[in-house]
Design a protein around this motif. Sequence first.
Motif, short mmCIF file in Angstrom:
data_model
loop_
_atom_site.label_atom_id
_atom_site.label_comp_id
_atom_site.label_asym_id
_atom_site.label_seq_id
_atom_site.Cartn_x
_atom_site.Cartn_y
_atom_site.Cartn_z
N THR A 67 -44.67 84.78 -1.77
CA THR A 67 -45.55 85.93 -1.58
C THR A 67 -45.13 87.12 -2.43
O THR A 67 -45.96 87.74 -3.11
CB THR A 67 -45.58 86.34 -0.09
N THR A 116 -47.56 88.16 -5.45
CA THR A 116 -48.35 89.40 -5.40
C THR A 116 -47.97 90.35 -6.53
O THR A 116 -48.82 91.12 -6.99
CB THR A 116 -48.17 90.10 -4.04
N ARG A 139 -50.70 91.83 -8.96
CA ARG A 139 -50.75 93.28 -9.19
C ARG A 139 -50.74 93.59 -10.69
O ARG A 139 -51.42 94.51 -11.15
CB ARG A 139 -49.57 93.95 -8.50
N ALA A 178 -53.59 92.29 -4.63
CA ALA A 178 -52.20 92.09 -4.20
C ALA A 178 -51.96 92.72 -2.83
O ALA A 178 -51.30 92.13 -1.97
CB ALA A 178 -51.25 92.67 -5.24
N ASN A 179 -52.51 93.91 -2.62
CA ASN A 179 -52.35 94.56 -1.32
C ASN A 179 -53.02 93.77 -0.21
O ASN A 179 -52.51 93.65 0.90
CB ASN A 179 -52.93 95.98 -1.36
N ILE A 223 -53.52 90.52 -0.10
CA ILE A 223 -52.71 89.33 0.18
C ILE A 223 -51.49 89.70 1.01
O ILE A 223 -51.17 89.06 2.02
CB ILE A 223 -52.29 88.64 -1.12
N THR A 224 -50.81 90.78 0.62
CA THR A 224 -49.62 91.22 1.35
C THR A 224 -49.96 91.62 2.78
O THR A 224 -49.26 91.26 3.73
CB THR A 224 -48.97 92.41 0.63
#
Length: 396
Positions: free
Chosen positions: A70, A74, A78, A91-92, A94-95
């Motif tokens: 992860t 990410t 990003r 990316a945010n 997914i996180t």
Amino acid sequence: MKLAILSRAPQAYSTQRLRAAAEQRGHQVRVLDTLRFAIDLSGPEPDLQYRGRPLSDYDAVLPRIGNSVTYYGTAVVRQFEQMDVFTPNTANGITNSRDKLRANQILSRHNIGMPATAFVRNRADVRPAIERVGGAPVVIKLLEGTQGIGVILAPEVKVAEAIIETLHSTKQNVLIQRFIKESRGRDIRALVVGDRVVAAMRRSAIGDEFRSNVHRGGTVESVELTPEFEQAAVRSAQIMGLRVAGVDMLEGDEGPLVMEVNSSPGLEGIETATKLDVAGAIVDHIANQVAFPEIDVRQRLTVSTGYGVAELVVHGGADLVGTTLGDSGLSERDITVLTLHRGTSVIPNPRRSVELQAEDRLLCFGKLEEMRSMIPERRRRRAKVRKLPKQPIPES
């Protein structure tokens, strides 16, 4: 369109289906190993290397980031975002979705129905937390478990306390959730693409198993969602910042209860159950959006000195209540309203004729000082700056 699929499992069903769907539509597509990228920040612009060579240009990237990578995955996504390459899942996003606690915290602010949840760390807080979510039996979840792994049903309070104490002793963080008895070992997986649900299935557990995941032996069947369930799924995905997501919901007595929003949903189960080309729907969505790459709005809008993004709340006693946006005086103060949130509804680019109501939330861009002046000051005394003591660091 030239599409890159980020995946460490090129032979997996989902990866192969996405690749085949893209090729059938005449797109160029490559499956790239997420861990073979190198982020290059040495030049004047952000760049990426792949297998030691400069990465060629891509129109879009579809991330299939596994739990084990992860952080690095990410970071790569990003970097693509900084290079203005379109990605349906930021990316945010997914996180945020990967951490169950963070996802619940975000969704809870937007009136999304969810099972009652608690998060504690001190042993003395465990029993009160169990009582707050409705008492035993309770579901105990690891924050980053997948495919039903790390989900435990504790039938009694003492058993729950023992399980949580054991997990805490191994440095594991866990959620305590109400057990939704009426779901009867069933849940719904809705596959969201863009602003609609393209396919949905009901998963049912086998025998005494309460987890309905296909990996746990659960069965699947196609299902037609009610507007209530469809809206809950789409809103949950959008709130998390995902344009491709699998949203898992329980069928509660009072409506849909969102359990999880998955940023890399598997396609085999849902395509088998529904006989729908879900992979093709994902590729078509990406092809229609490549000219509009996702950007971090706050990052882009706050680069001008003195300007930024803020959310203003129209309080009940404010002068703005009952006035239209055009008469509110916001534009004269160099403040632009980007979105108006009213309850569970969202009004993008609201017109000047929209009348403001109490508790409206306005997402604005403009002069920070002007926006700060509109926030009621807290009544507190400003602490005076004291003189430095004669002996700043006491002798030990």
